[in-house]
Design a protein around this motif. Structure first.
Motif, PDB file in Angstrom:
ATOM      1  N   SER A 179     -57.007 -13.654  18.188  1.00  0.00           N
ATOM      2  CA  SER A 179     -56.514 -12.506  17.147  1.00  0.00           C
ATOM      3  C   SER A 179     -56.003 -13.302  15.853  1.00  0.00           C
ATOM      4  CB  SER A 179     -55.630 -11.777  17.699  1.00  0.00           C
ATOM      5  OG  SER A 179     -54.459 -12.450  18.191  1.00  0.00           O
ATOM      6  N   TYR A 180     -55.868 -14.531  16.039  1.00  0.00           N
ATOM      7  CA  TYR A 180     -55.138 -15.481  15.050  1.00  0.00           C
ATOM      8  C   TYR A 180     -56.331 -15.973  13.864  1.00  0.00           C
ATOM      9  CZ  TYR A 180     -50.723 -15.560  17.558  1.00  0.00           C
ATOM     10  OH  TYR A 180     -49.528 -15.149  17.888  1.00  0.00           O
ATOM     11  N   SER A 181     -55.763 -16.532  12.707  1.00  0.00           N
ATOM     12  CA  SER A 181     -56.812 -16.865  11.883  1.00  0.00           C
ATOM     13  C   SER A 181     -57.403 -18.310  12.301  1.00  0.00           C
ATOM     14  CB  SER A 181     -56.102 -17.174  10.478  1.00  0.00           C
ATOM     15  OG  SER A 181     -57.165 -17.829   9.729  1.00  0.00           O
ATOM     16  N   VAL A 182     -58.582 -18.254  12.550  1.00  0.00           N
ATOM     17  CA  VAL A 182     -59.395 -19.432  13.159  1.00  0.00           C
ATOM     18  C   VAL A 182     -60.538 -20.079  12.158  1.00  0.00           C
ATOM     19  CG1 VAL A 182     -60.534 -20.582  15.115  1.00  0.00           C
ATOM     20  CG2 VAL A 182     -59.071 -18.728  15.419  1.00  0.00           C
ATOM     21  N   TYR A 201     -60.569 -26.699  15.343  1.00  0.00           N
ATOM     22  CA  TYR A 201     -60.590 -25.669  14.475  1.00  0.00           C
ATOM     23  C   TYR A 201     -58.938 -25.703  14.106  1.00  0.00           C
ATOM     24  CZ  TYR A 201     -64.639 -24.468  16.803  1.00  0.00           C
ATOM     25  OH  TYR A 201     -66.228 -24.346  17.318  1.00  0.00           O
ATOM     26  N   ALA A 202     -58.492 -25.147  12.780  1.00  0.00           N
ATOM     27  CA  ALA A 202     -57.467 -24.741  12.425  1.00  0.00           C
ATOM     28  C   ALA A 202     -56.910 -23.220  12.764  1.00  0.00           C
ATOM     29  CB  ALA A 202     -57.210 -24.973  10.933  1.00  0.00           C
ATOM     30  N   VAL A 203     -55.853 -23.243  13.324  1.00  0.00           N
ATOM     31  CA  VAL A 203     -55.356 -22.054  13.647  1.00  0.00           C
ATOM     32  C   VAL A 203     -54.210 -21.590  12.913  1.00  0.00           C
ATOM     33  CG1 VAL A 203     -54.542 -20.470  15.641  1.00  0.00           C
ATOM     34  CG2 VAL A 203     -56.573 -21.912  15.943  1.00  0.00           C
ATOM     35  N   SER A 204     -53.961 -20.394  12.526  1.00  0.00           N
ATOM     36  CA  SER A 204     -52.702 -20.157  11.568  1.00  0.00           C
ATOM     37  C   SER A 204     -52.498 -18.503  12.009  1.00  0.00           C
ATOM     38  CB  SER A 204     -52.675 -20.598  10.418  1.00  0.00           C
ATOM     39  OG  SER A 204     -53.880 -19.599   9.612  1.00  0.00           O
ATOM     40  N   ASN A 205     -51.182 -18.337  11.481  1.00  0.00           N
ATOM     41  CA  ASN A 205     -50.932 -16.765  11.545  1.00  0.00           C
ATOM     42  C   ASN A 205     -50.072 -16.479  10.240  1.00  0.00           C
ATOM     43  OD1 ASN A 205     -48.334 -18.093  11.923  1.00  0.00           O
ATOM     44  ND2 ASN A 205     -47.715 -16.453  13.373  1.00  0.00           N
ATOM     45  N   GLY A 206     -49.531 -15.160  10.083  1.00  0.00           N
ATOM     46  CA  GLY A 206     -48.969 -14.810   9.044  1.00  0.00           C
ATOM     47  C   GLY A 206     -47.395 -14.970   9.030  1.00  0.00           C
ATOM     48  N   GLY A 207     -46.669 -15.458  10.114  1.00  0.00           N
ATOM     49  CA  GLY A 207     -45.519 -15.424  10.216  1.00  0.00           C
ATOM     50  C   GLY A 207     -44.864 -16.530   9.389  1.00  0.00           C
ATOM     51  N   HIS A 208     -43.635 -15.911   8.711  1.00  0.00           N
ATOM     52  CA  HIS A 208     -42.819 -16.565   7.645  1.00  0.00           C
ATOM     53  C   HIS A 208     -41.672 -17.382   8.079  1.00  0.00           C
ATOM     54  CE1 HIS A 208     -45.332 -14.756   4.677  1.00  0.00           C
ATOM     55  NE2 HIS A 208     -44.951 -13.292   5.321  1.00  0.00           N
ATOM     56  N   GLY A 209     -41.428 -17.441   9.612  1.00  0.00           N
ATOM     57  CA  GLY A 209     -39.984 -18.083  10.066  1.00  0.00           C
ATOM     58  C   GLY A 209     -40.614 -19.665  10.220  1.00  0.00           C
TER      59      GLY A 209
END
Length: 323
Positions: free
Chosen positions: A101-104, A112-120
């Motif tokens: 469900s995260y950006s892969v 692979y590079a995995v990221s999310n939209g969290g700003h913390g």
């Protein structure tokens, strides 16, 4: 990744354990370099492949297989040999989502590079799936705990701190090719974790570990695992140990905890399962290779030991019709 040194070729006291470790190999499947901003929580469902995690920057929390939260620090590394379900999170209680469900985004082969939209606060993780060349029914894998933590095994494996330092450097600097370097280091670190557990933490465990460390019985176990398709009679196994049939059978049962015939049958069906799932070999070919008179007699033995019909496993494994 071989779990022993390539120069470790001369059997020594405990040489049977060395041989068994040599036969257990890790094959990297895929890895993710995860940079996640709080709040986040990733659910890792149960899977056949082992899971590996390295905490590269900041820290996070683990909901372990027993259902307890554990705080992890930068530099921690975990191996879950049988892929037990667990959660990594920025804090306990955050709603967990599967990694998909995260950006892969692909970085390079199997990384692979995995990221999310969290700003913390940002946590950097390196997570991977690894296949062993033996499934979880192998005696060594079956005896391991659900989770092994690198820092708890450092005293028995001096190389672990250096591997952790090298991984931390690669993970945080994000240089060209760092994903590939991290994948290679993860393979080596996982091998070191397993070896350290076998040689130290598992020292008081009875049963199979004690048996493989026994000079005579260990030699017999290695022979069985090397040639599972050989017609291993009690007489043939007794010759491997250099003992009479009755003395061997009594000693083997006392040390291993089951009769030679039962142990051999389990190893043979373990091998049959690998042929089915990994090579898509036909059931009739496996039955003939293992010396069964008919496919039906093999199938009955397989279902009794493994718990399912061989035809079902072959279909589930995407059989290719080899053999």
């Amino acid at each position: 990744m071989d779990l022993t040194s390539p120069n470790d070729t001369v059997p020594a006291p405990g040489g049977a354990l060395t041989e068994m470790l040599r036969a257990l190999r890790l094959e990297g499947v895929d890895y993710g370099r995860c940079e996640l901003g709080a709040p986040w929580a990733v659910l890792f469902p149960v899977q056949k492949a082992a899971r590996f995690h390295f905490i590269g920057r900041a820290g996070c929390w683990l909901l372990s297989p027993p259902g307890e939260w554990m705080e992890l620090k930068a530099g921690d590394a975990l191996l879950l040999p049988r892929g037990a379900e667990h959660i990594l999170a920025s804090a306990p209680g955050v709603q967990a989502e599967p990694l998909e469900s995260y950006s892969v985004e692909p970085l390079q082969d199997n990384v692979y590079a995995v990221s999310n939209g969290g700003h913390g606060a940002k946590t950097l993780l390196f997570c991977g799936s690894m296949h062993f060349n033996h499934d979880g029914s192998h005696p060594l894998l079956a005896m391991m705990p659900d989770m092994l933590r690198a820092k708890e095994l450092m005293a028995g494996e001096p190389g672990i701190p250096h591997l952790l330092e090298a991984m931390a450097d690669e993970a945080t600097r994000n240089r060209a090719g760092s994903g590939m370097m991290l994948a290679r280091l993860a393979d080596v670190l996982a091998a070191a974790i397993i070896r350290s557990w076998v040689e130290n933490s598992a020292g008081d465990i009875t049963g199979w570990i004690s048996a493989i460390k026994d000079r005579d019985i260990g030699r017999v176990l290695v022979a069985i695992h090397r040639q599972p398709d050989r017609n291993w009679t009690v007489e043939a196994l007794a010759r491997e140990m250099g003992a009479s049939r009755s003395a061997f059978a009594e000693r083997f049962t006392a040390v291993v905890g089951e009769t030679p015939a039962k142990y051999v049958a389990g190893v043979r069906m373990h091998q049959a399962r690998r042929w089915l799932e990994e090579e898509g070999m036909r059931v009739s070919v496996i039955a003939a290779r293992l010396g069964y008179d008919t496919e039906a007699s093999f199938s009955r033995a397989f279902k009794r030991i493994v718990g399912s019909a061989p035809s079902h496993l072959r279909a589930a494994g995407g059989a290719s019709g080899k053999g």
